[in-house]
Design a protein around this motif. Sequence first.
Motif, PDB file in Angstrom:
ATOM      1  N   PRO A  17       0.834  -1.209   0.000  1.00 47.89           N
ATOM      2  CA  PRO A  17       0.000   0.000   0.000  1.00 47.89           C
ATOM      3  C   PRO A  17       0.870   1.261   0.000  1.00 47.89           C
ATOM      4  CG  PRO A  17      -0.755  -1.575   1.652  1.00 47.89           C
ATOM      5  CD  PRO A  17       0.561  -2.080   1.157  1.00 47.89           C
ATOM      6  N   ARG A  18       0.372   2.278  -0.667  1.00 51.87           N
ATOM      7  CA  ARG A  18       1.079   3.562  -0.720  1.00 51.87           C
ATOM      8  C   ARG A  18       0.574   4.476   0.396  1.00 51.87           C
ATOM      9  NH1 ARG A  18       4.045   6.767  -4.080  1.00 51.87           N
ATOM     10  NH2 ARG A  18       4.172   5.088  -5.612  1.00 51.87           N
ATOM     11  N   LEU A  19       1.517   5.062   1.127  1.00 50.67           N
ATOM     12  CA  LEU A  19       1.169   5.971   2.211  1.00 50.67           C
ATOM     13  C   LEU A  19       1.352   7.422   1.783  1.00 50.67           C
ATOM     14  CD1 LEU A  19       1.529   3.359   3.943  1.00 50.67           C
ATOM     15  CD2 LEU A  19       2.483   4.819   5.732  1.00 50.67           C
ATOM     16  N   ALA A  20       0.419   8.262   2.187  1.00 55.52           N
ATOM     17  CA  ALA A  20       0.591   9.709   2.112  1.00 55.52           C
ATOM     18  C   ALA A  20       0.596  10.228   3.541  1.00 55.52           C
ATOM     19  CB  ALA A  20      -0.533  10.367   1.321  1.00 55.52           C
ATOM     20  N   VAL A  21       1.690  10.837   3.957  1.00 52.75           N
ATOM     21  CA  VAL A  21       1.802  11.402   5.303  1.00 52.75           C
ATOM     22  C   VAL A  21       1.521  12.895   5.206  1.00 52.75           C
ATOM     23  CG1 VAL A  21       3.320  11.822   7.262  1.00 52.75           C
ATOM     24  CG2 VAL A  21       3.486   9.661   6.000  1.00 52.75           C
ATOM     25  N   LEU A  22       0.485  13.345   5.894  1.00 57.40           N
ATOM     26  CA  LEU A  22       0.150  14.756   5.924  1.00 57.40           C
ATOM     27  C   LEU A  22       0.671  15.346   7.229  1.00 57.40           C
ATOM     28  CD1 LEU A  22      -3.510  14.726   4.525  1.00 57.40           C
ATOM     29  CD2 LEU A  22      -1.340  14.843   3.296  1.00 57.40           C
ATOM     30  N   GLY A  23       1.714  16.147   7.116  1.00 56.21           N
ATOM     31  CA  GLY A  23       2.355  16.717   8.295  1.00 56.21           C
ATOM     32  C   GLY A  23       3.843  16.471   8.241  1.00 56.21           C
ATOM     33  N   ALA A  24       4.614  17.542   8.275  1.00 58.93           N
ATOM     34  CA  ALA A  24       6.078  17.411   8.182  1.00 58.93           C
ATOM     35  C   ALA A  24       6.752  18.018   9.405  1.00 58.93           C
ATOM     36  CB  ALA A  24       6.586  18.085   6.903  1.00 58.93           C
ATOM     37  N   GLY A  25       6.046  17.962  10.541  1.00 65.44           N
ATOM     38  CA  GLY A  25       6.626  18.483  11.775  1.00 65.44           C
ATOM     39  C   GLY A  25       7.461  17.431  12.478  1.00 65.44           C
ATOM     40  N   HIS A  26       7.041  16.999  13.660  1.00 66.03           N
ATOM     41  CA  HIS A  26       7.788  15.994  14.410  1.00 66.03           C
ATOM     42  C   HIS A  26       7.367  14.567  14.029  1.00 66.03           C
ATOM     43  CE1 HIS A  26       9.680  19.024  16.822  1.00 66.03           C
ATOM     44  NE2 HIS A  26       8.526  19.464  17.299  1.00 66.03           N
ATOM     45  N   THR A  27       6.068  14.299  14.113  1.00 58.65           N
ATOM     46  CA  THR A  27       5.583  12.937  13.961  1.00 58.65           C
ATOM     47  C   THR A  27       5.618  12.447  12.521  1.00 58.65           C
ATOM     48  OG1 THR A  27       4.127  13.254  15.878  1.00 58.65           O
ATOM     49  CG2 THR A  27       3.627  11.403  14.424  1.00 58.65           C
ATOM     50  N   GLY A  28       5.200  13.293  11.583  1.00 56.72           N
ATOM     51  CA  GLY A  28       5.093  12.876  10.195  1.00 56.72           C
ATOM     52  C   GLY A  28       6.364  12.277   9.614  1.00 56.72           C
ATOM     53  N   PRO A  29       7.507  12.974   9.713  1.00 60.00           N
ATOM     54  CA  PRO A  29       8.730  12.407   9.145  1.00 60.00           C
ATOM     55  C   PRO A  29       9.156  11.091   9.795  1.00 60.00           C
ATOM     56  CG  PRO A  29       8.975  14.780   9.413  1.00 60.00           C
ATOM     57  CD  PRO A  29       7.686  14.386  10.096  1.00 60.00           C
TER      58      PRO A  29
END
Length: 221
Positions: A12-24
Motif C-alpha cells: 500500500p502507498r502511504l501519504a503522510v500529511l504533516g512534516a513536523g515531528h511525527t510525520g517524518p
Amino acid sequence: MSDGVPVLAPMPRLAVLGAGHTGPVIARVAIAAGYPVTIAAAGDPARIALITRVLAPGAEPRWAADAVTDADIVVLAIPLHRFATFDPDLVAGKLVVDTMNYWTPIDGVQQMFEDPAYGSSEIVQRRLAHSTVVKTFNQFGYHELEEERRPAGSPERRALGVAGDDPAGVKVVAELVERVGYDSVRLDSLRAGRLLEPGGPVFGASLRRAEFELALDTGTG
C-alpha cells in the motif's frame, strides 16, 4: 499467478500529511518497512524538500492533494489545533490514520474536542464523514516510535493499539503497525480508542501484547 509463480500484491502507498515531528518519523519507519511514501505539508512541497531529504530520505514531497490522490493510506499527523481548518474533502473516500491527541497542556483548549461524550478520533471521524478513520501511532512520543521498533517474535516487542469502526480498515492499519515493528492490538471501535488517549490505561506505557491487553481490560472494567 503467472507461469506458476505467485504475483505479490504491491505494498500500500502511504501519504503522510504533516512534516513536523511525527510525520517524518512515520515516513521513515514506513519506508524502512518497504512502503512507498509521499509526504506533504501546507503549501508548496519545495518548502519541505530539504526536511524530507534529511529526516525522511526516500519519501517524495508533494502537494497534499497530489499525495492523497494515489494513496491507499493517509496518515494524519498535523498538530491537533490545526484540524479545525482541515478540509474534509481532501481525504474523502480514503482510509485515514489519526495519530493526533487532544492534550490541553500542548494544544490549549480546543472547543471542537471538549465534548466528554466522545474520544478525539470519534470527533475526527464525525468531521471526516466520508473517510474511514483508524486511530493508532498516538500512544507514545514520536522519538520512541522509531527507537522502540523490534522484529516479530522479539520478547521486547512493544504493543500498539489500533482502533476503528471499520474492520477492513483496522486490518490494513494493523498490518502497517506490525510491519514497522510493533504488535498490533485491535480495538473494535473508535469509541474504544479513548483507552489509547492521554489519561488512558496504555498511553505512554511500554507494554508487551499480553500486558497491553490486560491494561485495556482493566481500563474497561
